[in-house]
Design a protein around this motif. Structure first.
Motif, PDB file in Angstrom:
ATOM      1  N   PHE A 172      25.214  38.613  42.495  1.00 60.70           N
ATOM      2  CA  PHE A 172      24.573  39.742  43.174  1.00 60.70           C
ATOM      3  C   PHE A 172      25.331  41.039  42.883  1.00 60.70           C
ATOM      4  O   PHE A 172      24.717  42.087  42.646  1.00 60.70           O
ATOM      5  CB  PHE A 172      24.534  39.475  44.676  1.00 60.70           C
ATOM      6  N   MET A 173      26.665  40.979  42.890  1.00 57.81           N
ATOM      7  CA  MET A 173      27.454  42.173  42.579  1.00 57.81           C
ATOM      8  C   MET A 173      27.186  42.643  41.153  1.00 57.81           C
ATOM      9  O   MET A 173      27.034  43.848  40.902  1.00 57.81           O
ATOM     10  CB  MET A 173      28.944  41.876  42.747  1.00 57.81           C
ATOM     11  N   ILE A 176      23.822  44.337  40.967  1.00 57.17           N
ATOM     12  CA  ILE A 176      23.865  45.705  41.512  1.00 57.17           C
ATOM     13  C   ILE A 176      24.493  46.662  40.502  1.00 57.17           C
ATOM     14  O   ILE A 176      23.977  47.763  40.252  1.00 57.17           O
ATOM     15  CB  ILE A 176      24.667  45.739  42.830  1.00 57.17           C
ATOM     16  N   TRP A 200      14.979  50.639  44.111  1.00 50.91           N
ATOM     17  CA  TRP A 200      16.170  50.823  44.930  1.00 50.91           C
ATOM     18  C   TRP A 200      15.850  50.781  46.417  1.00 50.91           C
ATOM     19  O   TRP A 200      16.655  50.290  47.223  1.00 50.91           O
ATOM     20  CB  TRP A 200      16.866  52.130  44.566  1.00 50.91           C
ATOM     21  N   LEU A 203      15.491  47.099  47.137  1.00 46.66           N
ATOM     22  CA  LEU A 203      16.780  46.429  47.008  1.00 46.66           C
ATOM     23  C   LEU A 203      17.698  46.726  48.193  1.00 46.66           C
ATOM     24  O   LEU A 203      18.366  45.821  48.719  1.00 46.66           O
ATOM     25  CB  LEU A 203      17.459  46.851  45.699  1.00 46.66           C
ATOM     26  N   ILE A 204      17.725  47.984  48.634  1.00 47.30           N
ATOM     27  CA  ILE A 204      18.641  48.369  49.705  1.00 47.30           C
ATOM     28  C   ILE A 204      18.103  47.971  51.077  1.00 47.30           C
ATOM     29  O   ILE A 204      18.793  47.303  51.862  1.00 47.30           O
ATOM     30  CB  ILE A 204      18.921  49.885  49.655  1.00 47.30           C
ATOM     31  N   ILE A 207      16.288  43.977  50.936  1.00 41.06           N
ATOM     32  CA  ILE A 207      17.068  42.822  50.486  1.00 41.06           C
ATOM     33  C   ILE A 207      18.519  42.910  50.938  1.00 41.06           C
ATOM     34  O   ILE A 207      19.005  42.045  51.671  1.00 41.06           O
ATOM     35  CB  ILE A 207      16.992  42.685  48.947  1.00 41.06           C
ATOM     36  N   THR A 208      19.241  43.978  50.509  1.00 44.87           N
ATOM     37  CA  THR A 208      20.688  44.027  50.727  1.00 44.87           C
ATOM     38  C   THR A 208      21.049  44.092  52.213  1.00 44.87           C
ATOM     39  O   THR A 208      21.877  43.305  52.696  1.00 44.87           O
ATOM     40  CB  THR A 208      21.290  45.234  49.990  1.00 44.87           C
ATOM     41  N   LEU A 211      20.050  40.894  54.071  1.00 44.26           N
ATOM     42  CA  LEU A 211      20.875  39.780  53.598  1.00 44.26           C
ATOM     43  C   LEU A 211      22.304  39.894  54.120  1.00 44.26           C
ATOM     44  O   LEU A 211      22.882  38.911  54.602  1.00 44.26           O
ATOM     45  CB  LEU A 211      20.875  39.751  52.071  1.00 44.26           C
ATOM     46  N   ALA A 212      22.885  41.094  54.054  1.00 43.11           N
ATOM     47  CA  ALA A 212      24.256  41.288  54.533  1.00 43.11           C
ATOM     48  C   ALA A 212      24.341  41.059  56.039  1.00 43.11           C
ATOM     49  O   ALA A 212      25.288  40.432  56.525  1.00 43.11           O
ATOM     50  CB  ALA A 212      24.733  42.693  54.173  1.00 43.11           C
TER      51      ALA A 212
END
Length: 267
Positions: A172-173, A176, A200, A203-204, A207-208, A211-212
């Motif tokens: 994932f990193m 990105i 973006w 994604l932000i 997802i991100t 997920l975080a």
């Protein structure tokens, strides 16, 4: 004629560094020139110093991405091709690792390396071979895990949840970082940015962040479960469980919002 495996590592490092430097300077010039085209207040002549930060940023990101673009495919290939075996942890070693925290204060962490034994497909018993993951959690002698091993390996790859998480985090990193590099390249080359803006945003915010947040919530819940239902194997003090409970409760409305939001979108 020399092959890639016979070329000294220092030569490969120097060649890669020079190639990355040329790439970074070229892309930085394209990027800054594109910015100048959109800012009429900037003078027609751009100073060389204005390229320094963009070139440094591109060089750093590219330097991080390049090794992972090599390591990850190899790791995935090993997952697919190498046979797996049930193994037993027979011993472990430990060493103190010194690091600095965000405040610059030195910290020491006791890291453990597990050693396992197992029988391979040829009937040979492989004794006390090191696994590929170091952990601050002390291994349990006699615990059964699955490992990947091919003939001639000096280290085995763990097939544990911890290893899957590390693999996913690395992937994932890298994704990105590659996306950031491509976005800079697309902007510098005057590509259509509407699709990237949408990418973006998804994604932000889709997802991100969910997920975080879910990962943090799962970590807090696991610590609580471990403390109250597994006999507190890591010997955490009670205040750790209390703090994790508070943060888990604080994140619970956010998790519910994500779930309801996804259901509303599906409807």
């Amino acid at each position: 004629m020399q092959t890639l495996t016979t070329i000294p590592t220092i030569y490969i490092f120097i060649f890669s560094a020079i190639a990355l430097l040329i790439w970074s300077i070229w892309l930085a010039k394209k990027w800054v020139n594109r910015l100048d085209d959109h800012q009429s207040t900037i003078n027609a002549t751009t100073s060389k110093s204005s390229y320094f930060f963009p070139a440094t940023l591109i060089f750093v990101i590219s330097s991080i991405v390049l090794p992972f673009l090599i390591i990850l495919p190899v790791s995935i290939f090993n997952f697919i091709t190498k046979p797996s075996y049930p193994a037993t942890i027979t011993s472990y070693t430990s060493e103190w690792v010194t690091d600095r925290n965000s405040k610059g204060i030195k910290t020491r962490t006791l890291m453990y390396d597990a050693y396992v034994s197992f029988q391979d497909q040829h009937g040979h018993v492989i004794k006390s071979i090191q696994t590929n993951v170091s952990s601050a959690q002390q291994p349990i002698i006699g615990e059964h895990i699955k490992v990947l091993y091919a003939d001639g390996d000096n280290i085995v790859q763990e097939l544990t949840i911890r290893n899957y998480i590390l693999q996913f985090a690395a992937f994932f990193m890298t994704f990105i970082m590659v996306s950031i590099l491509y976005s800079i390249f697309a902007y510098a080359m005057n590509f259509n940015m509407k699709s990237l803006q949408k990418f973006w945003y998804i994604l932000i915010f889709r997802i991100t962040i969910p997920l975080a947040t879910t990962a943090m919530f799962a970590c807090f819940i696991y610590v609580i479960f471990e403390y109250f239902f597994l006999g507190n194997p890591n010997a955490h003090p009670i205040w750790v469980a209390i703090i994790c409970s508070v943060f888990a409760l604080a994140l619970l409305p956010v998790i519910i919002h994500f779930v309801r939001g996804n259901k509303n979108e599906d409807a």
